[in-house]
Design a protein around this motif. Structure first.
Motif, short mmCIF file in Angstrom:
data_model
loop_
_atom_site.label_atom_id
_atom_site.label_comp_id
_atom_site.label_asym_id
_atom_site.label_seq_id
_atom_site.Cartn_x
_atom_site.Cartn_y
_atom_site.Cartn_z
N THR A 116 0.84 -1.19 0.00
CA THR A 116 0.00 0.00 0.00
C THR A 116 0.88 1.24 0.00
N LEU A 117 0.51 2.24 -0.80
CA LEU A 117 1.21 3.51 -0.83
C LEU A 117 0.32 4.58 -0.21
N CYS A 118 0.90 5.39 0.66
CA CYS A 118 0.18 6.48 1.31
C CYS A 118 1.01 7.75 1.15
N SER A 119 1.32 8.11 -0.08
CA SER A 119 2.28 9.19 -0.34
C SER A 119 1.62 10.51 -0.71
N GLY A 120 0.45 10.76 -0.17
CA GLY A 120 -0.21 12.04 -0.41
C GLY A 120 -0.85 12.13 -1.78
N ARG A 121 -0.83 13.30 -2.38
CA ARG A 121 -1.57 13.53 -3.61
C ARG A 121 -0.96 12.86 -4.84
N THR A 122 0.27 12.43 -4.75
CA THR A 122 0.87 11.70 -5.87
C THR A 122 0.66 10.20 -5.75
N SER A 123 -0.01 9.77 -4.71
CA SER A 123 -0.06 8.35 -4.37
C SER A 123 -0.61 7.47 -5.49
N GLY A 124 -1.66 7.92 -6.18
CA GLY A 124 -2.25 7.09 -7.23
C GLY A 124 -1.31 6.84 -8.38
N ILE A 125 -0.61 7.86 -8.83
CA ILE A 125 0.35 7.68 -9.92
C ILE A 125 1.56 6.89 -9.43
N ASP A 126 1.96 7.13 -8.17
CA ASP A 126 3.04 6.32 -7.60
C ASP A 126 2.67 4.83 -7.63
N ALA A 127 1.41 4.53 -7.34
CA ALA A 127 0.96 3.13 -7.35
C ALA A 127 1.02 2.54 -8.76
N LEU A 128 0.62 3.31 -9.76
CA LEU A 128 0.69 2.85 -11.15
C LEU A 128 2.14 2.58 -11.55
N ARG A 129 3.04 3.45 -11.14
CA ARG A 129 4.46 3.26 -11.46
C ARG A 129 5.01 2.02 -10.76
N HIS A 130 4.67 1.84 -9.49
CA HIS A 130 5.15 0.66 -8.76
C HIS A 130 4.61 -0.63 -9.39
N GLY A 131 3.34 -0.61 -9.78
CA GLY A 131 2.77 -1.80 -10.42
C GLY A 131 3.47 -2.13 -11.72
N SER A 132 3.75 -1.10 -12.52
CA SER A 132 4.46 -1.29 -13.77
C SER A 132 5.86 -1.84 -13.53
N ARG A 133 6.54 -1.33 -12.52
CA ARG A 133 7.90 -1.77 -12.23
C ARG A 133 7.95 -3.19 -11.70
N LEU A 134 6.92 -3.61 -10.96
CA LEU A 134 6.86 -5.00 -10.50
C LEU A 134 6.83 -5.96 -11.69
N ILE A 135 6.10 -5.57 -12.73
CA ILE A 135 6.04 -6.40 -13.93
C ILE A 135 7.37 -6.37 -14.67
N ALA A 136 7.95 -5.18 -14.80
CA ALA A 136 9.23 -5.04 -15.51
C ALA A 136 10.34 -5.82 -14.82
N ALA A 137 10.26 -5.92 -13.50
CA ALA A 137 11.28 -6.63 -12.72
C ALA A 137 11.00 -8.12 -12.58
N ASP A 138 9.97 -8.62 -13.28
CA ASP A 138 9.58 -10.03 -13.23
C ASP A 138 9.14 -10.48 -11.83
N ARG A 139 8.62 -9.54 -11.05
CA ARG A 139 8.08 -9.89 -9.75
C ARG A 139 6.62 -10.35 -9.86
N ALA A 140 5.98 -10.02 -10.97
CA ALA A 140 4.58 -10.40 -11.18
C ALA A 140 4.29 -10.37 -12.67
N ASP A 141 3.34 -11.21 -13.09
CA ASP A 141 2.87 -11.19 -14.48
C ASP A 141 1.68 -10.24 -14.64
N ARG A 142 0.99 -10.00 -13.53
CA ARG A 142 -0.18 -9.14 -13.54
C ARG A 142 -0.24 -8.41 -12.21
N VAL A 143 -0.65 -7.15 -12.22
CA VAL A 143 -0.77 -6.37 -10.98
C VAL A 143 -2.11 -5.64 -10.98
N VAL A 144 -2.84 -5.80 -9.89
CA VAL A 144 -4.09 -5.07 -9.69
C VAL A 144 -3.76 -3.80 -8.92
N VAL A 145 -3.94 -2.65 -9.56
CA VAL A 145 -3.66 -1.36 -8.93
C VAL A 145 -4.98 -0.71 -8.55
#
Length: 246
Positions: free
Chosen positions: A125-154
């Motif tokens: 979970t991200l609680c980073s204020g007003r940027t939090s939603g975009i931060d979550a999208l970036r983290h989800g994308s990076r999890l896939i790029a790093a082969d940590r997941a094939d699919r991410v629910v953001v």
């Protein structure tokens, strides 16, 4: 481009979607006891983004083992925390319900999503204020790029909170490494569409994910080749990400 958008949903009780109290009409009654409003809204958004039929899903869902969860919420469990803190200050710790204790965790929404849908990938979970939603999208994308997941629910979700007068809303974007018609691009170059504020008003940590859902809807309808999502303020900083049509 590191992740495709293969599913999305926006759940807004003020626009006719079921309220947290009526979430059982979509999710079924089993498994909702003790869940706080933000968790129920988030479960509704994920259920709809996955295209599941009414009621509790039959597990295991396809691809659940390699599916991660990233939640953006700054106020998700605030009512539980405020209530517990008030009881502690009043010397009434024994009055705190055991049903409320799990809701005091800052990761309760992401954990509840993973348990209900059987997702066993990375969970945060991200609680980073007003940027939090975009931060979550970036983290989800990076999890896939790093082969940590094939699919991410953001998921971006905020309850109806009198502390900052937020609008109750939940948004879900399903990211995948598989090719799709829409994708995230971590670049911030100008785009045909630019999304900043939202007609729903104050939705705080949910804003970036709500923007992603709106962009996916508009681009799927042929409204443009790409959209730039931007949110933040002078205190929390600013963040941007693009949604592009392939």
């Amino acid at each position: 481009m590191t992740a495709s958008i293969i599913g999305h949903a926006l759940h807004v009780p003020s626009e006719g979607d079921c309220s947290p109290e009526q979430a059982h009409t979509l999710l079924g009654r089993k498994g909702l006891l003790g869940k706080d409003p933000a968790t129920r809204l988030a479960l509704c958004a994920v259920h709809r983004a996955l295209g599941l039929p009414l009621g509790k899903p039959t597990l295991p869902l396809p691809g659940a083992v390699t599916t991660g969860v990233v939640v953006s919420s700054n106020l998700g469990n605030i009512d539980t925390v405020r209530s517990a803190a008030a009881l502690v200050r009043a010397g009434e710790r024994r009055s705190i319900s055991p049903m409320d204790i799990p809701n005091a965790s800052s990761n309760v929404i992401a954990g509840a999503i993973a348990i209900r849908f059987g997702f066993t990938g990375p969970n945060l979970t991200l609680c980073s204020g007003r940027t939090s939603g975009i931060d979550a999208l970036r983290h989800g994308s990076r999890l896939i790029a790093a082969d940590r997941a094939d699919r991410v629910v953001v998921v971006g979700v905020e309850p109806d909170c009198d502390l900052v007068e937020t609008t109750a809303v939940a948004a879900c974007v399903v990211l995948s490494r598989e090719p799709g018609a829409l994708a995230l691009d971590l670049g911030t170059t100008p785009a045909a569409l630019t999304l900043e504020d939202d007609p729903l008003g104050e939705i705080y940590g949910a804003l970036g994910v709500v923007q992603a859902v709106r962009a996916a809807e508009w681009l799927s309808a042929g409204s443009g080749p790409d959209a730039l999502l931007t949110c933040g303020d002078n205190e929390d900083g600013y963040a941007s990400i693009r949604v592009v049509a392939r």
